[in-house]
Design an enzyme around this catalytic site. Sequence first.
Site, PDB file in Angstrom:
ATOM      1  N   GLY A  51      47.298  24.796  41.015  1.00 52.30           N
ATOM      2  CA  GLY A  51      47.853  24.649  42.313  1.00 52.30           C
ATOM      3  C   GLY A  51      47.357  24.062  43.335  1.00 52.30           C
ATOM      4  O   GLY A  51      47.788  23.085  43.946  1.00 52.30           O
ATOM      5  N   ARG A  65      54.126  36.584  44.699  1.00 55.42           N
ATOM      6  CA  ARG A  65      54.195  36.606  42.939  1.00 55.42           C
ATOM      7  C   ARG A  65      54.101  37.887  42.454  1.00 55.42           C
ATOM      8  O   ARG A  65      54.714  38.104  41.410  1.00 55.42           O
ATOM      9  CB  ARG A  65      52.887  35.764  42.396  1.00 55.42           C
ATOM     10  N   GLU A  83      53.507  26.779  48.024  1.00 54.48           N
ATOM     11  CA  GLU A  83      53.553  28.184  46.774  1.00 54.48           C
ATOM     12  C   GLU A  83      54.246  29.403  47.473  1.00 54.48           C
ATOM     13  O   GLU A  83      54.466  29.437  48.949  1.00 54.48           O
ATOM     14  CB  GLU A  83      52.344  28.317  46.369  1.00 54.48           C
ATOM     15  N   HIS A 134      50.092  36.392  37.124  1.00 54.29           N
ATOM     16  CA  HIS A 134      50.933  35.410  37.526  1.00 54.29           C
ATOM     17  C   HIS A 134      52.288  35.161  36.927  1.00 54.29           C
ATOM     18  O   HIS A 134      52.512  35.634  35.423  1.00 54.29           O
ATOM     19  CB  HIS A 134      50.139  34.152  37.000  1.00 54.29           C
ATOM     20  N   HIS A 187      46.087  37.386  35.887  1.00 61.25           N
ATOM     21  CA  HIS A 187      45.638  36.125  36.470  1.00 61.25           C
ATOM     22  C   HIS A 187      44.529  36.274  37.485  1.00 61.25           C
ATOM     23  O   HIS A 187      43.659  35.399  37.330  1.00 61.25           O
ATOM     24  CB  HIS A 187      46.927  35.468  37.018  1.00 61.25           C
ATOM     25  N   ARG A 236      46.850  38.867  46.532  1.00 54.16           N
ATOM     26  CA  ARG A 236      46.435  37.608  46.995  1.00 54.16           C
ATOM     27  C   ARG A 236      47.502  36.310  47.228  1.00 54.16           C
ATOM     28  O   ARG A 236      48.395  36.254  46.525  1.00 54.16           O
ATOM     29  CB  ARG A 236      45.476  37.209  46.007  1.00 54.16           C
TER      30      ARG A 236
HETATM   31  P1  FAD Z   1      34.624  31.114  38.079  1.00 53.56           P
HETATM   32  O1  FAD Z   1      35.042  29.635  38.359  1.00 53.56           O
HETATM   33  O2  FAD Z   1      35.481  31.776  37.205  1.00 53.56           O
HETATM   34  O3  FAD Z   1      33.152  31.013  37.406  1.00 53.56           O
HETATM   35  C1  FAD Z   1      32.561  32.038  36.885  1.00 53.56           C
HETATM   36  C2  FAD Z   1      31.196  31.467  36.496  1.00 53.56           C
HETATM   37  O4  FAD Z   1      30.356  32.784  36.179  1.00 53.56           O
HETATM   38  C3  FAD Z   1      31.047  30.849  35.276  1.00 53.56           C
HETATM   39  O5  FAD Z   1      30.413  29.889  35.187  1.00 53.56           O
HETATM   40  C4  FAD Z   1      30.619  31.876  34.183  1.00 53.56           C
HETATM   41  O6  FAD Z   1      30.048  31.313  32.890  1.00 53.56           O
HETATM   42  C5  FAD Z   1      29.620  32.663  34.856  1.00 53.56           C
HETATM   43  N1  FAD Z   1      29.472  33.765  34.246  1.00 53.56           N
HETATM   44  C6  FAD Z   1      30.353  34.994  34.401  1.00 53.56           C
HETATM   45  N2  FAD Z   1      29.730  36.043  33.903  1.00 53.56           N
HETATM   46  C7  FAD Z   1      28.402  35.704  33.539  1.00 53.56           C
HETATM   47  C8  FAD Z   1      27.074  36.389  33.135  1.00 53.56           C
HETATM   48  N3  FAD Z   1      27.133  37.408  32.568  1.00 53.56           N
HETATM   49  N4  FAD Z   1      26.018  35.323  32.846  1.00 53.56           N
HETATM   50  C9  FAD Z   1      26.004  34.179  33.225  1.00 53.56           C
HETATM   51  N5  FAD Z   1      27.021  33.443  33.692  1.00 53.56           N
HETATM   52  C10 FAD Z   1      28.118  34.482  33.822  1.00 53.56           C
HETATM   53  N6  FAD Z   1      42.856  29.817  42.779  1.00 53.56           N
HETATM   54  C11 FAD Z   1      43.452  28.947  43.713  1.00 53.56           C
HETATM   55  O7  FAD Z   1      42.964  29.256  44.970  1.00 53.56           O
HETATM   56  N7  FAD Z   1      44.317  27.949  43.390  1.00 53.56           N
HETATM   57  C12 FAD Z   1      44.824  27.759  42.300  1.00 53.56           C
HETATM   58  O8  FAD Z   1      45.335  26.759  42.076  1.00 53.56           O
HETATM   59  C13 FAD Z   1      44.325  28.668  41.260  1.00 53.56           C
HETATM   60  N8  FAD Z   1      44.720  28.312  39.846  1.00 53.56           N
HETATM   61  C14 FAD Z   1      44.243  29.093  39.011  1.00 53.56           C
HETATM   62  C15 FAD Z   1      44.679  28.718  37.740  1.00 53.56           C
HETATM   63  C16 FAD Z   1      44.179  29.425  36.612  1.00 53.56           C
HETATM   64  C17 FAD Z   1      44.557  29.004  35.120  1.00 53.56           C
HETATM   65  C18 FAD Z   1      43.308  30.372  36.741  1.00 53.56           C
HETATM   66  C19 FAD Z   1      42.730  31.112  35.701  1.00 53.56           C
HETATM   67  C20 FAD Z   1      43.050  30.902  38.280  1.00 53.56           C
HETATM   68  C21 FAD Z   1      43.476  30.206  39.090  1.00 53.56           C
HETATM   69  N9  FAD Z   1      42.904  30.177  40.502  1.00 53.56           N
HETATM   70  C22 FAD Z   1      43.373  29.430  41.427  1.00 53.56           C
HETATM   71  C23 FAD Z   1      41.964  31.299  40.831  1.00 53.56           C
HETATM   72  C24 FAD Z   1      40.643  30.631  41.047  1.00 53.56           C
HETATM   73  O9  FAD Z   1      40.635  29.457  40.070  1.00 53.56           O
HETATM   74  C25 FAD Z   1      39.380  31.677  40.878  1.00 53.56           C
HETATM   75  O10 FAD Z   1      39.558  32.574  41.449  1.00 53.56           O
HETATM   76  C26 FAD Z   1      38.280  30.921  41.341  1.00 53.56           C
HETATM   77  O11 FAD Z   1      37.993  29.732  40.433  1.00 53.56           O
HETATM   78  C27 FAD Z   1      37.000  31.835  40.911  1.00 53.56           C
HETATM   79  O12 FAD Z   1      35.854  31.146  41.193  1.00 53.56           O
HETATM   80  P2  FAD Z   1      34.584  31.538  40.988  1.00 53.56           P
HETATM   81  O13 FAD Z   1      33.589  30.643  41.205  1.00 53.56           O
HETATM   82  O14 FAD Z   1      34.461  32.929  41.489  1.00 53.56           O
HETATM   83  O15 FAD Z   1      34.160  32.071  39.534  1.00 53.56           O
HETATM   84  C1  SIN Z   2      49.128  28.462  40.697  1.00 53.21           C
HETATM   85  O1  SIN Z   2      48.887  27.073  40.448  1.00 53.21           O
HETATM   86  O2  SIN Z   2      50.227  28.814  40.356  1.00 53.21           O
HETATM   87  C2  SIN Z   2      47.856  29.209  40.700  1.00 53.21           C
HETATM   88  C3  SIN Z   2      47.599  29.193  42.082  1.00 53.21           C
HETATM   89  C4  SIN Z   2      46.654  30.402  42.321  1.00 53.21           C
HETATM   90  O3  SIN Z   2      46.657  31.169  41.480  1.00 53.21           O
HETATM   91  O4  SIN Z   2      46.192  30.720  43.464  1.00 53.21           O
END
Ligand code: FAD
Ligand code: SIN
Length: 529
Positions: free
Chosen positions: A47, A288, A113, A241, A349, A384
Amino acid sequence: MRKEVDFLVIGSGIAGLSFALKVADHGKVLVITKDHAEETATKYAQGGIAAVMYSPDTYEKHIQDTLIAGDGLCNENIVRIAITESTERVRELIGWGAEFDKKETGKYDLAREGGHSEYRVLHHKDQTGWEIIRALLHQAQNHPNIEILENHFAIDIITQHHLGTKITRLTKGIKCFGAYILCPDSGKILTVLSKITLLATGGAGNVYHVTTNPDVATGDGIAMVYRAKGLVENMEFVQFHPTSLFNPNERPSFLITEALRGFGAVLTNRMGEEFMQRYDPRKSLAPRDIVARAIDSEMILSGDEYVYLDCTHLEKNSLIDHFPTIYAKCLSIGINITRDRIPVVPAAHYLCGGIKTDEFARTTIENLYASGECASSGLHGANRLASNSLLESAVFSHRASQDALLKIAHLSLCREIPDWNAEGTVLNEETILITQTMRELQSTMTYYVGIVRSNLRLQRALDRLAIIYRETEELYNRSVLTVKICELRNLINVAYLIVKMAQQRKESRGLHYSLDYSGKLEEIKNSRR
Ligand code: FAD
Ligand code: SIN
């Protein structure tokens, strides 16, 4: 094996990499990631990222939308910080090379959204996360002070406990000195000593059977902090989701972005009737949690395994242009979204709770920060608002970096930390013990601790978790460590926290909906029986 760095970053999603880039000019940074660096939830975000860019949108409108979605449990101070800093953080991502779609006028093409009162979601077609991770990784890989270790797994953070001091939940002044890291290729465990550590380990969707989350989302950071006696909160608020593609046996489930509903797609039942008006005046664009529960209720009442998302009335070329990934994915399984309705089902999600942090992403453990999905910053409260999580990661990783840079000069490494002791462990050759327990865990959580819960279901879940917890601890203590046993142990820990916190919440609120404290949805179901 030992390594010494100024900053240890665990996780290579938006939270980890944006922090790494901000501190890298001030010291040596080591980024640990358990898979390939780009394999993160960030990469799969479709998104976009919510931010206030132009009028008629205002910070106040975005703040109010976030507070309403959070159902009274957001920390308003944190919400105000995140939203008022949104524009600056998005501009920074753009400065690092992330490209967001623009209109012909040159202005950003903002999407809308569920729960948003304005168009404010910046996106890169339906591949926003992929674009963000591409840009951040490119910057990080080219920075001389950043080393990225792929396929390395953080087992535990190091505290005074590893120096022999007894630590309890009441101990004050717990400090983080780094982390123990498993190198699966060699089987060796690396001791990384750091002055500052950031947990950016993402969510825990794999605690459920059906999830949009990639395999890496196993709640490792949250479990590590809980074991180290740091504070974890709000775990009962798991966001489902409403619309993942119904395609049995595909794991993770492919997401059908909410932006498609923002673009005009509507939810219908098997007969092609819209049903959302019975649940909320905002219909398919209600927050949602409401949409997911409405779908769950429709599926229970009809006995169907899914409902439909209908975009067949939308203009074909612009539909394909805006959602090329969804178009191609559906086509690959025989669904042409310009002609056919898309079968959809809710999927786990996003985890709103996690490691408790403050306005500078500080945890309750000294020199340990947490940002992104593993953190509970107070932004999301009980639910959220869509597209606020990429924003949360960018804002609080920035704030963590500011705080860490003020501190770093006064910190030193703790070289007395011993190496990992693996004495007496043996190779576990019965992988079935892990895979079957994982199945039991996911099915317990899916059927007893899903979108709709009850006191009885939660107690059943807890009783079953107690058994698999005991069996897995025994296995963990006698086994040579592998990523799979560590992940299973962490997921059981996370599941326990979700169930315990759900039991403690004696009300239905936000994402925690209990039949024992039911509200409007139950009335609708009763009136239709
Ligand atoms: P992540 O991007 O998940 O990164 C986690 C990292 O930690 C990875 O590199 C993993 O390998 C590492 N890791 C985990 N455990 C360990 C360990 N024990 N040792 C070493 N490394 C480890 N949010 C939005 O705001 N907008 C959107 O449009 C949206 N769409 C989404 C669509 C999908 C399909 C999904 C699944 C989520 C979506 N979200 C969206 C939510 C959002 O993507 C996530 O909340 C956000 O990207 C999380 O970022 P992060 O850096 O916290 O973790
Ligand atoms: C979506 O694109 O519907 C996901 C957006 C989000 O998880 O924030």
